[in-house]
Design a protein around this motif. Structure first.
Motif, PDB file in Angstrom:
ATOM      1  N   ALA A 255      13.176 -15.881  10.078  1.00  0.00           N
ATOM      2  CA  ALA A 255      14.305 -15.647  10.979  1.00  0.00           C
ATOM      3  C   ALA A 255      13.814 -14.797  12.141  1.00  0.00           C
ATOM      4  CB  ALA A 255      15.445 -14.915  10.258  1.00  0.00           C
ATOM      5  N   VAL A 256      14.719 -14.514  13.063  1.00  0.00           N
ATOM      6  CA  VAL A 256      14.461 -13.516  14.103  1.00  0.00           C
ATOM      7  C   VAL A 256      15.127 -12.214  13.659  1.00  0.00           C
ATOM      8  CG1 VAL A 256      14.806 -12.887  16.510  1.00  0.00           C
ATOM      9  CG2 VAL A 256      14.336 -15.266  15.904  1.00  0.00           C
ATOM     10  N   TYR A 257      14.400 -11.119  13.757  1.00  0.00           N
ATOM     11  CA  TYR A 257      14.899  -9.823  13.328  1.00  0.00           C
ATOM     12  C   TYR A 257      15.101  -8.935  14.557  1.00  0.00           C
ATOM     13  CZ  TYR A 257      13.971 -11.208   8.561  1.00  0.00           C
ATOM     14  OH  TYR A 257      13.987 -11.881   7.357  1.00  0.00           O
ATOM     15  N   PHE A 258      16.281  -8.311  14.608  1.00  0.00           N
ATOM     16  CA  PHE A 258      16.615  -7.413  15.711  1.00  0.00           C
ATOM     17  C   PHE A 258      16.906  -6.017  15.169  1.00  0.00           C
ATOM     18  CE2 PHE A 258      17.046 -10.348  19.182  1.00  0.00           C
ATOM     19  CZ  PHE A 258      17.476 -11.543  18.627  1.00  0.00           C
ATOM     20  N   CYS A 259      16.396  -4.998  15.875  1.00  0.00           N
ATOM     21  CA  CYS A 259      16.875  -3.656  15.627  1.00  0.00           C
ATOM     22  C   CYS A 259      18.007  -3.380  16.614  1.00  0.00           C
ATOM     23  CB  CYS A 259      15.764  -2.630  15.789  1.00  0.00           C
ATOM     24  SG  CYS A 259      15.070  -2.502  17.451  1.00  0.00           S
ATOM     25  N   ALA A 260      18.901  -2.494  16.241  1.00  0.00           N
ATOM     26  CA  ALA A 260      20.019  -2.134  17.104  1.00  0.00           C
ATOM     27  C   ALA A 260      20.319  -0.651  16.918  1.00  0.00           C
ATOM     28  CB  ALA A 260      21.248  -2.979  16.797  1.00  0.00           C
ATOM     29  N   GLU A 261      20.904  -0.029  17.941  1.00  0.00           N
ATOM     30  CA  GLU A 261      21.224   1.394  17.874  1.00  0.00           C
ATOM     31  C   GLU A 261      22.628   1.619  18.389  1.00  0.00           C
ATOM     32  OE1 GLU A 261      19.044   3.736  20.977  1.00  0.00           O
ATOM     33  OE2 GLU A 261      18.097   1.796  21.408  1.00  0.00           O
ATOM     34  N   GLY A 262      23.236   2.674  17.874  1.00  0.00           N
ATOM     35  CA  GLY A 262      24.579   3.029  18.312  1.00  0.00           C
ATOM     36  C   GLY A 262      24.742   4.534  18.299  1.00  0.00           C
ATOM     37  N   ALA A 263      25.715   5.002  19.098  1.00  0.00           N
ATOM     38  CA  ALA A 263      25.994   6.435  19.162  1.00  0.00           C
ATOM     39  C   ALA A 263      27.464   6.667  18.871  1.00  0.00           C
ATOM     40  CB  ALA A 263      25.624   6.985  20.541  1.00  0.00           C
ATOM     41  N   ASN A 264      27.757   7.758  18.180  1.00  0.00           N
ATOM     42  CA  ASN A 264      29.143   8.047  17.815  1.00  0.00           C
ATOM     43  C   ASN A 264      30.020   8.334  19.027  1.00  0.00           C
ATOM     44  OD1 ASN A 264      28.788   7.714  15.051  1.00  0.00           O
ATOM     45  ND2 ASN A 264      28.080   9.821  14.800  1.00  0.00           N
ATOM     46  N   ARG A 265      29.367   8.715  20.156  1.00  0.00           N
ATOM     47  CA  ARG A 265      30.175   9.091  21.311  1.00  0.00           C
ATOM     48  C   ARG A 265      30.753   7.872  22.019  1.00  0.00           C
ATOM     49  NH1 ARG A 265      25.021   8.930  22.954  1.00  0.00           N
ATOM     50  NH2 ARG A 265      24.567   7.822  24.882  1.00  0.00           N
ATOM     51  N   ASP A 266      30.185   6.691  21.756  1.00  0.00           N
ATOM     52  CA  ASP A 266      30.775   5.466  22.272  1.00  0.00           C
ATOM     53  C   ASP A 266      30.624   4.375  21.221  1.00  0.00           C
ATOM     54  OD1 ASP A 266      27.930   5.139  24.429  1.00  0.00           O
ATOM     55  OD2 ASP A 266      28.245   4.115  22.523  1.00  0.00           O
ATOM     56  N   ASP A 267      31.175   3.261  21.483  1.00  0.00           N
ATOM     57  CA  ASP A 267      31.259   2.224  20.453  1.00  0.00           C
ATOM     58  C   ASP A 267      30.353   1.041  20.737  1.00  0.00           C
ATOM     59  OD1 ASP A 267      34.677   3.108  20.387  1.00  0.00           O
ATOM     60  OD2 ASP A 267      33.177   3.577  18.864  1.00  0.00           O
ATOM     61  N   LYS A 268      29.329   1.250  21.569  1.00  0.00           N
ATOM     62  CA  LYS A 268      28.430   0.151  21.863  1.00  0.00           C
ATOM     63  C   LYS A 268      27.346   0.079  20.811  1.00  0.00           C
ATOM     64  CE  LYS A 268      28.747   1.007  26.828  1.00  0.00           C
ATOM     65  NZ  LYS A 268      27.979   1.313  28.061  1.00  0.00           N
ATOM     66  N   ILE A 269      26.964  -1.132  20.476  1.00  0.00           N
ATOM     67  CA  ILE A 269      25.760  -1.365  19.688  1.00  0.00           C
ATOM     68  C   ILE A 269      24.776  -2.034  20.635  1.00  0.00           C
ATOM     69  CG2 ILE A 269      24.742  -2.593  17.739  1.00  0.00           C
ATOM     70  CD1 ILE A 269      26.532  -0.436  16.784  1.00  0.00           C
ATOM     71  N   ILE A 270      23.624  -1.409  20.817  1.00  0.00           N
ATOM     72  CA  ILE A 270      22.622  -1.936  21.749  1.00  0.00           C
ATOM     73  C   ILE A 270      21.505  -2.567  20.929  1.00  0.00           C
ATOM     74  CG2 ILE A 270      21.049  -1.400  23.628  1.00  0.00           C
ATOM     75  CD1 ILE A 270      24.030  -0.944  24.257  1.00  0.00           C
ATOM     76  N   PHE A 271      21.280  -3.854  21.167  1.00  0.00           N
ATOM     77  CA  PHE A 271      20.242  -4.586  20.463  1.00  0.00           C
ATOM     78  C   PHE A 271      18.915  -4.462  21.204  1.00  0.00           C
ATOM     79  CE2 PHE A 271      22.083  -7.296  17.085  1.00  0.00           C
ATOM     80  CZ  PHE A 271      23.409  -6.956  17.231  1.00  0.00           C
ATOM     81  N   GLY A 272      17.842  -4.377  20.425  1.00  0.00           N
ATOM     82  CA  GLY A 272      16.505  -4.404  20.989  1.00  0.00           C
ATOM     83  C   GLY A 272      15.993  -5.832  21.084  1.00  0.00           C
ATOM     84  N   LYS A 273      14.738  -5.946  21.514  1.00  0.00           N
ATOM     85  CA  LYS A 273      14.112  -7.264  21.549  1.00  0.00           C
ATOM     86  C   LYS A 273      13.803  -7.698  20.121  1.00  0.00           C
ATOM     87  CE  LYS A 273      12.088  -6.252  26.014  1.00  0.00           C
ATOM     88  NZ  LYS A 273      10.841  -6.082  26.809  1.00  0.00           N
ATOM     89  N   GLY A 274      13.899  -8.944  19.867  1.00  0.00           N
ATOM     90  CA  GLY A 274      13.700  -9.432  18.511  1.00  0.00           C
ATOM     91  C   GLY A 274      12.260  -9.759  18.199  1.00  0.00           C
ATOM     92  N   THR A 275      12.011  -9.952  16.930  1.00  0.00           N
ATOM     93  CA  THR A 275      10.717 -10.418  16.429  1.00  0.00           C
ATOM     94  C   THR A 275      10.960 -11.590  15.502  1.00  0.00           C
ATOM     95  OG1 THR A 275       9.719  -8.211  16.513  1.00  0.00           O
ATOM     96  CG2 THR A 275       8.677  -9.836  15.051  1.00  0.00           C
ATOM     97  N   ARG A 276      10.219 -12.675  15.754  1.00  0.00           N
ATOM     98  CA  ARG A 276      10.345 -13.823  14.869  1.00  0.00           C
ATOM     99  C   ARG A 276       9.393 -13.653  13.691  1.00  0.00           C
ATOM    100  NH1 ARG A 276      12.305 -18.719  15.290  1.00  0.00           N
ATOM    101  NH2 ARG A 276      12.644 -18.546  17.524  1.00  0.00           N
TER     102      ARG A 276
END
Lengths: 114, 112
Positions: free
Chosen positions: B86-107
């Motif tokens: 599959a393609v695997y993505f890391c993602a990050e989020g902060a409690n001060r806002d509700d965005k989840i930011i995805f990084g570049k993926g790896t196949r």
């Protein structure tokens, strides 16, 4: 139980047209988020709605808008479509609104703008 | 179905070996990190998460390591199986806002 559902699965539109994408969250989930995934990239955050109110907005132009209905389903609207809007549009639902609530993604709507 | 991540970095691993997928995240203020798996034609699927006050978390066959000093996140998959392709993505989020930011993926490609 059904997962997150999105409609339509595929859509072809012409530049300048308007499109509405729909999402039904998992039963009991009150938050819906929308993402745009261009081929070869990770999903980009567009909006999050929680309890029918906008909780977060990504870096997208005003041509993009969304809303959440009393049954927690959601619509994403895009006006004046550009070729660059061609992408997979993903909807994710979660029980709560914070980033520490697990998000469940739907299969997406593939939008092609010609 | 459509193909996700045509031009992503690819990690090829022999079936049965361990896989390590790395990710550099961008925001030192992020409180929460998530790994997702995306198979062709499907939306991302949650694998495991970790809070910023932890440096390691283990799940079933997966381990996530967090190094805040260098803003690095890794996903270790033990005894890689064909279904892990599959393609695997890391993602990050902060409690001060509700965005989840995805990084570049790896196949991840599994060799027989």
């Amino acid at each position: 139980d059904a997962g997150v559902t999105q409609s339509p699965t595929h859509l072809i539109k012409t530049r300048g047209q308007h499109v509405t994408l729909r999402c039904s969250p998992i039963s009991g989930h009150k938050s819906v988020s929308w993402y745009q995934q261009v081929l070869g990239q990770g999903p980009q955050f567009i909006f999050q709605y929680y309890e029918k109110e906008e909780r977060g907005r990504g870096n997208f132009p005003d041509r993009f808008s969304a809303r959440q209905f009393p049954n927690y389903s959601s619509e994403l609207n895009v006006n004046a479509l550009l070729l660059g809007d061609s992408a997979l549009y993903l909807c994710a639902s979660s029980f709560g609104g914070g980033p520490d609530y697990e998000q469940y993604f739907g299969p997406g709507t593939r939008l092609t703008v010609t | 179905g459509e193909s996700v991540g045509l031009h992503l970095p690819t990690l090829s691993v022999q079936e049965g070996d361990n896989s390590i997928i790395n990710c550099a995240y961008s925001n030192s203020a992020s409180d929460y990190f998530i790994w997702y798996k995306q198979e062709s034609g499907k939306g991302p699927q949650f694998i495991i998460d970790i809070r910023s006050n932890m440096d390691k978390r283990q799940g079933q066959r997966v381990t996530v390591l967090l190094n805040k000093t260098v803003k690095h996140l890794s996903l270790q998959i033990a005894a890689t199986q064909p279904g892990d392709s599959a393609v695997y993505f890391c993602a990050e989020g902060a409690n001060r806002d509700d965005k989840i930011i995805f990084g570049k993926g790896t196949r991840l490609h599994i060799l027989p």
